[in-house]
Design a protein around this motif. Structure first.
Motif, PDB file in Angstrom:
ATOM      1  N   PRO A 114       0.843  -1.195   0.000  1.00 39.78           N
ATOM      2  CA  PRO A 114       0.000   0.000   0.000  1.00 39.78           C
ATOM      3  C   PRO A 114       0.884   1.253   0.000  1.00 39.78           C
ATOM      4  CG  PRO A 114      -0.012  -1.035   2.150  1.00 39.78           C
ATOM      5  CD  PRO A 114       0.760  -1.934   1.234  1.00 39.78           C
ATOM      6  N   PRO A 115       0.427   2.284  -0.657  1.00 45.44           N
ATOM      7  CA  PRO A 115       1.229   3.523  -0.672  1.00 45.44           C
ATOM      8  C   PRO A 115       1.330   4.100   0.745  1.00 45.44           C
ATOM      9  CG  PRO A 115      -0.935   3.916  -1.599  1.00 45.44           C
ATOM     10  CD  PRO A 115      -0.810   2.441  -1.349  1.00 45.44           C
ATOM     11  N   PRO A 116       2.442   4.748   1.044  1.00 45.56           N
ATOM     12  CA  PRO A 116       2.590   5.306   2.399  1.00 45.56           C
ATOM     13  C   PRO A 116       1.523   6.363   2.639  1.00 45.56           C
ATOM     14  CG  PRO A 116       4.319   6.117   0.958  1.00 45.56           C
ATOM     15  CD  PRO A 116       3.579   5.085   0.204  1.00 45.56           C
ATOM     16  N   PRO A 117       1.063   6.438   3.862  1.00 45.11           N
ATOM     17  CA  PRO A 117       0.024   7.450   4.141  1.00 45.11           C
ATOM     18  C   PRO A 117       0.617   8.855   3.985  1.00 45.11           C
ATOM     19  CG  PRO A 117       0.734   6.400   6.164  1.00 45.11           C
ATOM     20  CD  PRO A 117       1.415   5.686   5.039  1.00 45.11           C
ATOM     21  N   GLU A 118      -0.210   9.711   3.527  1.00 46.12           N
ATOM     22  CA  GLU A 118       0.243  11.104   3.326  1.00 46.12           C
ATOM     23  C   GLU A 118       0.352  11.770   4.682  1.00 46.12           C
ATOM     24  OE1 GLU A 118      -1.926  13.383   0.475  1.00 46.12           O
ATOM     25  OE2 GLU A 118      -2.223  11.648  -0.814  1.00 46.12           O
ATOM     26  N   ALA A 119       1.380  12.560   4.789  1.00 49.08           N
ATOM     27  CA  ALA A 119       1.587  13.307   6.050  1.00 49.08           C
ATOM     28  C   ALA A 119       0.525  14.382   6.142  1.00 49.08           C
ATOM     29  CB  ALA A 119       2.977  13.898   6.095  1.00 49.08           C
ATOM     30  N   PRO A 120      -0.028  14.565   7.323  1.00 47.07           N
ATOM     31  CA  PRO A 120      -1.034  15.642   7.459  1.00 47.07           C
ATOM     32  C   PRO A 120      -0.389  16.994   7.225  1.00 47.07           C
ATOM     33  CG  PRO A 120      -0.537  14.693   9.596  1.00 47.07           C
ATOM     34  CD  PRO A 120       0.209  13.900   8.563  1.00 47.07           C
ATOM     35  N   ALA A 121      -1.143  17.872   6.679  1.00 40.29           N
ATOM     36  CA  ALA A 121      -0.649  19.237   6.430  1.00 40.29           C
ATOM     37  C   ALA A 121      -0.378  19.917   7.762  1.00 40.29           C
ATOM     38  CB  ALA A 121      -1.683  20.010   5.620  1.00 40.29           C
ATOM     39  N   PRO A 122       0.750  20.665   7.860  1.00 39.13           N
ATOM     40  CA  PRO A 122       1.054  21.336   9.147  1.00 39.13           C
ATOM     41  C   PRO A 122      -0.017  22.370   9.482  1.00 39.13           C
ATOM     42  CG  PRO A 122       2.638  21.974   7.422  1.00 39.13           C
ATOM     43  CD  PRO A 122       1.733  20.941   6.857  1.00 39.13           C
ATOM     44  N   ALA A 123      -0.355  22.371  10.726  1.00 43.54           N
ATOM     45  CA  ALA A 123      -1.370  23.332  11.196  1.00 43.54           C
ATOM     46  C   ALA A 123      -0.748  24.697  11.330  1.00 43.54           C
ATOM     47  CB  ALA A 123      -1.950  22.883  12.518  1.00 43.54           C
ATOM     48  N   GLU A 124      -1.414  25.717  10.979  1.00 47.51           N
ATOM     49  CA  GLU A 124      -0.885  27.070  11.074  1.00 47.51           C
ATOM     50  C   GLU A 124      -1.327  27.755  12.294  1.00 47.51           C
ATOM     51  OE1 GLU A 124      -1.265  29.455   7.581  1.00 47.51           O
ATOM     52  OE2 GLU A 124      -0.917  27.727   6.389  1.00 47.51           O
TER      53      GLU A 124
END
Length: 124
Positions: A114-124
């Motif tokens: 399975p493709p690696p999970p995408e990293a969550p976008a950094p919170a601002e």
């Protein structure tokens, strides 16, 4: 004249025409030769229709007999293939001479990574 599209249309028209000509034979003596020719052609055509029906029935009978033979032959071929596998073994390459696929093991299923999970976008 009606539009004639099939053999049966032609034959029924000829029969009606001949009936009308016979009813008026006294008034149309000059058409006697052509009427007699058409009667002869109609008789020949009706004979051919009967012959065609006989051949159609014979073809259907032959087709049924062929289907029965194919069914019986298929069953015997299955018995023979099973006997050959029993005699030579299901893995023997000798089976290919008889157009039988030898058992060569099951292919391993490809492992899908399975493709690696995408990293969550950094919170601002």
């Amino acid at each position: 004249m009606p539009r004639l599209t099939s053999y049966s249309d032609h034959l029924s028209y000829w029969q009606q025409l001949l009936t009308a000509l016979a009813d008026n034979e006294g008034n149309l003596p000059q058409l006697t030769i052509q009427r007699e020719k058409l009667e002869g052609l109609l008789a020949q055509a009706l004979a051919q229709v009967n012959t065609q029906a006989i051949h159609t029935a014979a073809k259907q009978l032959a087709s049924n007999e062929l289907a029965t033979l194919i069914d019986q032959g298929g069953k015997l071929a299955t018995v023979l293939r099973t006997s050959l596998r029993e005699h030579y073994g299901s893995r023997s390459e000798k089976l290919t001479e008889f157009r039988i696929q030898p058992f060569r093991g099951k292919k391993k299923a490809a492992v899908v990574v399975p493709p690696p999970p995408e990293a969550p976008a950094p919170a601002e």
